[in-house]
Design a protein around this motif. Structure first.
Motif, PDB file in Angstrom:
ATOM      1  N   UNK A 196      44.797  71.306  24.120  1.00 25.43           N
ATOM      2  CA  UNK A 196      45.504  71.639  25.355  1.00 25.43           C
ATOM      3  C   UNK A 196      44.807  72.711  26.171  1.00 25.43           C
ATOM      4  N   UNK A 197      44.231  73.708  25.494  1.00 27.16           N
ATOM      5  CA  UNK A 197      43.568  74.781  26.231  1.00 27.16           C
ATOM      6  C   UNK A 197      42.343  74.261  26.984  1.00 27.16           C
ATOM      7  N   UNK A 198      41.627  73.335  26.368  1.00 24.18           N
ATOM      8  CA  UNK A 198      40.459  72.747  27.026  1.00 24.18           C
ATOM      9  C   UNK A 198      40.903  71.800  28.133  1.00 24.18           C
ATOM     10  N   UNK A 199      41.947  71.030  27.868  1.00 28.09           N
ATOM     11  CA  UNK A 199      42.468  70.120  28.891  1.00 28.09           C
ATOM     12  C   UNK A 199      42.871  70.874  30.155  1.00 28.09           C
ATOM     13  N   UNK A 200      43.423  72.065  29.956  1.00 26.78           N
ATOM     14  CA  UNK A 200      43.830  72.878  31.118  1.00 26.78           C
ATOM     15  C   UNK A 200      42.631  73.148  32.024  1.00 26.78           C
ATOM     16  N   UNK A 201      41.502  73.573  31.437  1.00 31.92           N
ATOM     17  CA  UNK A 201      40.304  73.834  32.238  1.00 31.92           C
ATOM     18  C   UNK A 201      39.766  72.551  32.856  1.00 31.92           C
ATOM     19  N   UNK A 202      39.771  71.471  32.088  1.00 29.19           N
ATOM     20  CA  UNK A 202      39.297  70.190  32.622  1.00 29.19           C
ATOM     21  C   UNK A 202      40.138  69.736  33.808  1.00 29.19           C
ATOM     22  N   UNK A 203      41.430  69.993  33.747  1.00 28.53           N
ATOM     23  CA  UNK A 203      42.307  69.632  34.869  1.00 28.53           C
ATOM     24  C   UNK A 203      41.985  70.452  36.110  1.00 28.53           C
TER      25      UNK A 203
END
Length: 322
Positions: A196-203
């Motif tokens: 989730x933490x990486x997905x946040x940046x990817x978003x």
């Protein structure tokens, strides 16, 4: 009096000095009398107005050649070309510095409040970051486009300093991306990309208003950081040659025709998917030096660029290159 003012008062006074000097053609002596400050204080106020982006100076050349070259690049490649005059008597490092200075000043017109700008770390964006002038924005973000770690450094000091300068210049929130530039195993990347933490940046990366990047090139006059700082092994370099790679954007590699999806090393890269990059309305590429022309040709073929800031010699070479 000038020395006793706080920062906010100095900015307001610099605005007034700029209006009197640039809009009403008053001399520095006359401005000093009106504002009750010394002539040297007026000079400092005008410099502050330029540094803070209150004043932007444009020079309109009567020489038609740069306009013609910019227009031809626009017609041929569909990008807005901004040519920076440089001398062939100065070093490649100095040429990059001058192109980066112009790019830094242009960014103020590209980026504002409630916007997100993605920045790819590298020698070019590092040079741009050193010339940024302050412009107050609100609700804006600067996001890192690719990881910077390798097997002997986190890369945080290098990439973080670049991002910090952008954040401070635009009063923007900085979103770092603390992952390796290249994973040892593509499966590791796939697993981490589900966090989730990486997905946040990817978003955040997926909702860019502006993307800023240079072009990596293996044999550039000013070496690309990714090729000189221990990020690539000899096996990696051999793989890039086998794949006929001519350059990279944010450590994602591409060929002369702009294709990139099946370049083997990209499966391990943490750089922004180039199809995602192309969704950004404004994609600002800064290029200095004729040695980057093959890399630039590939990036133009891939449609990765909307705005090209380039030295005039390289721009002319682009039009005559095969």
């Amino acid at each position: 009096m000038y020395q006793e003012l706080n920062e906010t008062s100095k900015v307001k006074l610099s605005l007034r000095a700029a209006q009197l000097y640039y809009q009403q053609d008053l001399t520095m002596e006359a401005i000093g009398t009106e504002l009750n400050v010394s002539r040297s204080s007026v000079s400092r106020l005008l410099q502050m107005a330029r540094d803070r982006g209150i004043v932007e100076i444009k020079v309109h050349t009567p020489d038609e050649a740069p306009r013609r070259i910019a227009s031809e690049i626009n017609d041929r490649f569909g990008v807005n070309a901004h040519l920076v005059p440089v001398s062939d008597a100065i070093s490649p490092v100095e040429q990059l510095d001058r192109v980066s200075l112009s790019a830094a000043r242009m960014l103020s017109g590209f980026f504002g409040s409630k916007m997100t700008m993605g920045v790819a770390w590298g020698a070019t964006t590092s040079a741009v970051s050193r010339h940024l002038t302050r412009r107050q924005t609100s609700d804006s973000r600067i996001v890192q486009l690719n990881g910077a770690g390798n097997d002997h450094t986190t890369g945080v000091t290098y990439s973080g300093e670049i991002l910090r300068r952008f954040g401070e210049a635009f009063s923007a929130v900085v979103e770092q991306f603390p992952v390796p530039a290249f994973f040892d195993d593509s499966d590791t990347k796939s697993i981490l990309w589900r966090e989730r933490s990486i997905k946040r940046t990817l978003n955040i990366q997926g909702s860019l208003d502006v993307a800023l990047f240079g072009l990596g090139a293996l044999h550039a006059e000013v070496p690309s950081h990714v090729y000189t700082a221990g990020y690539l092994s000899q096996a990696d370099l051999d793989s890039l040659r086998d794949d006929n790679v001519v350059g990279d954007i944010a450590t994602v590699f591409y060929r002369p025709d702009g294709s990139w999806e099946d370049v083997k090393l990209n499966r391990r890269s943490s750089g922004l998917d180039l199809d995602v990059l192309k969704r950004a309305p404004r994609r600002v590429c800064v290029v200095s030096g004729k040695s980057r022309i093959p890399s630039l040709q590939g990036a133009l073929a891939g449609g990765f660029i909307t705005d090209l800031i380039i030295d005039d010699f390289s721009a002319a070479s682009l039009l005559t290159a095969n």
